[in-house]
Write a protein that holds these residues in place. Structure first.
Motif, PDB file in Angstrom:
ATOM      1  N   THR A 294      -8.863  -1.274  -2.941  1.00 43.22           N
ATOM      2  CA  THR A 294      -8.991   0.126  -3.335  1.00 43.22           C
ATOM      3  C   THR A 294     -10.440   0.472  -3.653  1.00 43.22           C
ATOM      4  O   THR A 294     -10.942   1.532  -3.266  1.00 43.22           O
TER       5      THR A 294
ATOM      6  N   VAL B  24      -3.333   2.712  -3.770  1.00 44.48           N
ATOM      7  CA  VAL B  24      -2.986   2.662  -5.195  1.00 44.48           C
ATOM      8  C   VAL B  24      -1.480   2.550  -5.371  1.00 44.48           C
ATOM      9  O   VAL B  24      -0.980   1.702  -6.126  1.00 44.48           O
ATOM     10  N   VAL B  25      -0.731   3.384  -4.654  1.00 47.51           N
ATOM     11  CA  VAL B  25       0.724   3.362  -4.794  1.00 47.51           C
ATOM     12  C   VAL B  25       1.304   2.075  -4.202  1.00 47.51           C
ATOM     13  O   VAL B  25       2.306   1.557  -4.690  1.00 47.51           O
TER      14      VAL B  25
ATOM     15  N   LEU C 278      -5.005   6.941  -2.029  1.00 49.49           N
ATOM     16  CA  LEU C 278      -3.746   7.091  -2.770  1.00 49.49           C
ATOM     17  C   LEU C 278      -2.691   6.123  -2.248  1.00 49.49           C
ATOM     18  O   LEU C 278      -1.925   5.540  -3.027  1.00 49.49           O
TER      19      LEU C 278
ATOM     20  N   ALA D 100      -8.218  10.942   1.083  1.00 43.08           N
ATOM     21  CA  ALA D 100      -7.337  10.977  -0.087  1.00 43.08           C
ATOM     22  C   ALA D 100      -6.064  10.180   0.163  1.00 43.08           C
ATOM     23  O   ALA D 100      -5.591   9.441  -0.707  1.00 43.08           O
ATOM     24  N   VAL D 101      -5.486  10.318   1.356  1.00 43.41           N
ATOM     25  CA  VAL D 101      -4.252   9.596   1.681  1.00 43.41           C
ATOM     26  C   VAL D 101      -4.502   8.094   1.702  1.00 43.41           C
ATOM     27  O   VAL D 101      -3.675   7.304   1.219  1.00 43.41           O
TER      28      VAL D 101
END
Length: 333
Positions: A204, A235-236, A232, A228-229
Motif C-alpha cells: 500500500t 487497504v480493504v 483503496l 483511488a481504486v
C-alpha cells in the motif's frame, strides 16, 4: 471510437489480464523460498499454480502479438529499446517453465533444489522487470525523430522505473500470498495470511508513492479514480485478509492490480511511448498504428477467439478449485 483507440484499450485489457493472473503465480514462485519451510511445502505451493501457470502466459503472448499487429512502430521501438531487460524476462519465463516440468522428473535432493532455485529467481526477476519496463514506458524514453530508441541501458534504471519494479514485485508477491492462503490448508495457510498482511501494508505504501508520482508527472482527472481504486482496493484487501476472508482479499488485490494497470495506460493515452527528447517525436496511437483494414480484420478475429479462450481458461480454474496441503503430497516428492 476509432479502431486504433479501440486496440489501445484491448491491449491494455490484455496486459491487465496478464498482470492479474501471472501476478499471483509470480508471487507464489517467490514464496517458494520465502514462505515454504521444507520440500513438501514447496511442492504444495508449486501445485497450487501447476495447472494454470502456462495458461496465464497466453495473455502475455496475446498482448505482444496484438501490439505487433496493431501498433508495429510501438512494438519495434519497445522491443529494440528494452531489448536486454525483455530478453532477460523471456529467458526467465523459459527456464521457469522448464523448472515446473522437470523438477519432479527425478527424486534426488540436489536436482529438485536446483530447479526450485530456478523457479524462485525466474519468478522474482520478471515480477520486478515488468514494473521497470512499464515505468519507463509511462515516464518516457529517449526516442529520436526516426522512432528509434536513442538511450542506453542505464537510462532505463532511473528512480521512477526502479520504484515501479518494487511496486510490481511487492504487489505480485502479496497477490500470491493471498492466493496461497485461498488454495491451501493447515499451517502453510496460516503463515500465508500472516505474510500477506505484512506484504499488503508494504504494498500500500509503495503503490501510493508510485501512483502519486505518476499522477503528478503524467496524470489527469481521468487517472485519479483509478489511483483511488488501486489504493483503496489494497487497504480493504489487507483488512479482508486479517479477518480470514481470503476470497474477498484475493478479489480485491486483483482489483488493485487492475486499477494500477488502468492508471498507467490512462496516463499514457493517446501516446504509447512518449519521447523525452522532443514531444513531437513521441509515438501515439495514431502515428504508430497499422492500417484501418488491418485493425478491422484483427477486430473480427479477436471477437471470435477471445471469448473461447476465456471460457476455456475459466473452466480450468473451476476444475482445479480445491484446496491442497502437505497431506496431499506423495511421499516420493
Amino acid at each position: 471510437m476509432e479502431l486504433h483507440d479501440l486496440w489501445f484499450v484491448l491491449i491494455a485489457v490484455l496486459w491487465t489480464g496478464y498482470f492479474f493472473l501471472e501476478g499471483f503465480d509470480f508471487g507464489v514462485g517467490v514464496l517458494t523460498k520465502v514462505l515454504a519451510r521444507n520440500r513438501p511445502e514447496r511442492r504444495v505451493l508449486i501445485n497450487t499454480i501447476g495447472p494454470v501457470w502456462d495458461g496465464n502466459e497466453v495473455w502475455l503472448l496475446s498482448a505482444a502479438g496484438a501490439t505487433f499487429a496493431a501498433f508495429p512502430d510501438w512494438y519495434a521501438t519497445l522491443f529494440s529499446g528494452f531489448y536486454l531487460p525483455l530478453l532477460l524476462v523471456l529467458g526467465c519465463l523459459i527456464v521457469r517453465g522448464v523448472a515446473f516440468e522437470y523438477r519432479a522428473k527425478r527424486t534426488e535432493e540436489r536436482w529438485q533444489r536446483n530447479w526450485e532455485h530456478a523457479i524462485f529467481w525466474c519468478s522474482l526477476l520478471p515480477a520486478f522487470l515488468w514494473g521497470v519496463a512499464f515505468g519507463n514506458m509511462v515516464r518516457g524514453v529517449d526516442i529520436g525523430p526516426d522512432k528509434e530508441y536513442a538511450g542506453t541501458l542505464l537510462d532505463l534504471l532511473n528512480p521512477y522505473a526502479l520504484l515501479g519494479g518494487l511496486v510490481t514485485l511487492t504487489l505480485f508477491t502479496f497477490h500470491g500470498a493471498v492466493f496461497t492462503a485461498l488454495k491451501t490448508v493447515g499451517e502453510i495457510r496460516v503463515r500465508a495470511r500472516r505474510l500477506a498482511t505484512v506484504l499488503g501494508c508494504l504494498g500500500t505504501v509503495v503503490v501510493l508513492g508510485f501512483l502519486s508520482w505518476t499522477q503528478v508527472e503524467r496524470g489527469d482527472a481521468a487517472s485519479v479514480p483509478a489511483m483511488a481504486v488501486a489504493v483503496l482496493g489494497l487497504v480493504v484487501a489487507v483488512v479482508a485478509n486479517v479477518r480470514g476472508r481470503e476470497g474477498w482479499s484475493f478479489a480485491l488485490s486483483g482489483v488493485a492490480i487492475v486499477a494500477l494497470t488502468a492508471m498507467l495506460f490512462l496516463a499514457l493515452f493517446p501516446e504509447v511511448m512518449p519521447s523525452r527528447l522532443d514531444p513531437d517525436w513521441s509515438l501515439t496511437v495514431r502515428n504508430a498504428s497499422s492500417s484501418p483494414y488491418t485493425l478491422e480484420i484483427m477486430t473480427w478475429c479477436a471477437g471470435i477467439a477471445a471469448p473461447l479462450v476465456m471460457l476455456y481458461q475459466g473452466w480450468t480454474y473451476w476444475v482445479f478449485r480445491k484446496r491442497i496441503g502437505t497431506q496431499h503430497i506423495a511421499e516420493s516428492h
